[in-house]
Design a protein around this motif. Structure first.
Motif, PDB file in Angstrom:
ATOM      1  N   GLY A  66      -1.339  -1.370  -9.513  1.00  0.00           N
ATOM      2  CA  GLY A  66      -0.158  -1.928  -8.864  1.00  0.00           C
ATOM      3  C   GLY A  66       1.061  -1.135  -9.275  1.00  0.00           C
ATOM      4  O   GLY A  66       1.021  -0.369 -10.243  1.00  0.00           O
ATOM      5  N   GLU A 101       4.731   0.384  -0.612  1.00  0.00           N
ATOM      6  CA  GLU A 101       3.303   0.129  -0.323  1.00  0.00           C
ATOM      7  C   GLU A 101       2.805   1.052   0.781  1.00  0.00           C
ATOM      8  O   GLU A 101       1.700   1.585   0.739  1.00  0.00           O
ATOM      9  N   VAL A 106      -0.330   1.255  -2.527  1.00  0.00           N
ATOM     10  CA  VAL A 106      -0.501   0.459  -3.745  1.00  0.00           C
ATOM     11  C   VAL A 106       0.324  -0.835  -3.637  1.00  0.00           C
ATOM     12  O   VAL A 106       1.471  -0.805  -3.206  1.00  0.00           O
ATOM     13  N   SER A 107      -0.282  -1.971  -4.028  1.00  0.00           N
ATOM     14  CA  SER A 107       0.467  -3.233  -4.037  1.00  0.00           C
ATOM     15  C   SER A 107       1.685  -3.088  -4.943  1.00  0.00           C
ATOM     16  O   SER A 107       1.573  -2.589  -6.062  1.00  0.00           O
ATOM     17  N   THR A 108       2.832  -3.526  -4.443  1.00  0.00           N
ATOM     18  CA  THR A 108       4.091  -3.280  -5.147  1.00  0.00           C
ATOM     19  C   THR A 108       4.877  -4.568  -5.335  1.00  0.00           C
ATOM     20  O   THR A 108       4.928  -5.408  -4.437  1.00  0.00           O
ATOM     21  N   VAL A 315       3.738  -6.356 -12.999  1.00  0.00           N
ATOM     22  CA  VAL A 315       2.504  -6.012 -12.275  1.00  0.00           C
ATOM     23  C   VAL A 315       1.330  -6.752 -12.909  1.00  0.00           C
ATOM     24  O   VAL A 315       0.501  -7.359 -12.233  1.00  0.00           O
ATOM     25  N   LEU A 319       0.027  -9.023 -10.132  1.00  0.00           N
ATOM     26  CA  LEU A 319      -0.855  -8.251  -9.237  1.00  0.00           C
ATOM     27  C   LEU A 319      -2.257  -7.996  -9.788  1.00  0.00           C
ATOM     28  O   LEU A 319      -3.144  -7.606  -9.054  1.00  0.00           O
TER      29      LEU A 319
END
Ligand SMILES: [Zn+2]
Length: 321
Positions: A66, A101, A106-108, A315, A319
């Motif tokens: 993340g 993203e 990538v998940s942000t 994160v 995440l």
């Protein structure tokens, strides 16, 4: 290697880092913040810099756990949108999370930079992992962040922890950047301390060797702090007044979330124990005793890295399952 990407966007540089999932910092570096063209290159530059590091260090950006990003200004934590970033030439609503993203895959997650500094210091710095901590960044302005039960508090509109805008100067002598008067920022930031010194020099007859600098507008909070440590009467009186205001603000915070550590960062906090002793002197007598018992007022330990540590921690909290 699965890593966490962390970025702390500032007006002149962006601090970048990669962390492992235990929040050990593996590598840190920085890139210049390109605020030209309404700051449209900022996120691309950050992404490209991570990609360059990928080859150099040996990790995969796309497969990272993340990305956490700190931004200067009001952030809607839920959707990762910055609402106006004046220092970055960003206007209106900037959807940082979704843009990054899209660039990175990538998940942000995004938060305000002062909040992330607070989370970084709480978890890896002066807060020693204590679940309840508050941080005040006494710089050009006064930033703030509050960690309660290990989590940053954001509030209804995302403005929770904006300690710099607690009203403490009931005479409301100085205007704040927020449009109001009397905020902590107007009397305890670097500019705020100068405000007090100028006011005192104009209205009170206190001896000082700094008269020329005050009258010519060249005085700085650093000079005032140093003069106070040397016993200059006006400087001492100025620092005492600023300390009193900080004490009132943290006394209020103590009664709300009862932090165990109150962490002071930013340029003004360089005065260290000299400043802390003064704040303590005003803080203890006015604070609800159970809320001040065992509370430590300390200076920050992570310096410019605090925001990165906070971004990585965020994160991990939100995440990583
Ligand atoms: Zn304000």
């Amino acid at each position: 290697m699965s890593v966490i990407l962390a970025a702390d966007i500032g007006g002149t540089t962006c601090k970048l880092g990669i962390f492992d999932k235990h929040l050990q910092l593996l590598e840190k570096w920085q890139v210049n913040t390109d605020i030209a063209n309404n700051g449209e290159n900022i996120l691309t530059d950050i992404h490209e810099s991570f990609m360059a590091k990928e080859r150099e260090v040996g990790f995969s950006v796309r497969e990272s756990l993340g990305a956490g990003i700190g931004a200067p200004g009001p952030v809607n934590f839920k959707d990762g949108v910055l609402n106006g970033g004046i220092n970055l030439n960003w206007e209106g609503r900037i959807p940082i999370a979704s843009r990054f993203e899209k660039l990175s895959g990538v998940s942000t997650i995004v938060d305000n930079d002062a909040n992330l500094a607070a989370l970084g210091e709480q978890s890896k710095g002066a807060g020693h992992g204590h679940a309840d901590a508050a941080m005040l960044t006494l710089g050009t302005g006064v930033g703030g962040g509050i960690v309660s039960d290990g989590m940053l508090i954001h509030g209804f509109g995302g403005a929770a922890g904006e300690i710099g805008h607690i009203m403490v100067d009931f005479k409301q002598r100085f205007s704040c950047n927020c449009g109001k008067k009397g905020c902590l920022e107007t009397v305890a930031s670097a500019t705020g301390i100068v405000n007090i010194a100028e006011f005192k020099h104009r209205h009170e007859n206190i001896e000082t060797k700094l008269a020329d600098q005050i009258e010519h507008g060249t005085i700085t909070s650093k000079t005032l702090m140093e003069a106070a440590e040397e016993g200059d009467a006006l400087a001492v009186s100025t620092v005492n007044e600023a300390s009193h205001y900080i004490a009132i603000a943290i006394s209020s915070i103590s009664a709300v979330t009862n932090p165990g550590y109150i962490i002071l960062g930013g340029g003004v906090s360089a005065a260290g124990q000299f400043l802390i002793d003064r704040i303590e002197k005003y803080y203890r007598p006015v604070t609800f005793p159970p809320a001040s018992e065992g509370v430590e007022i300390v200076t920050a330990e992570l310096g410019n890295d605090a925001g990165m540590y906070g971004a990585a921690k965020l994160v991990k909290q939100y995440l990583i399952q």
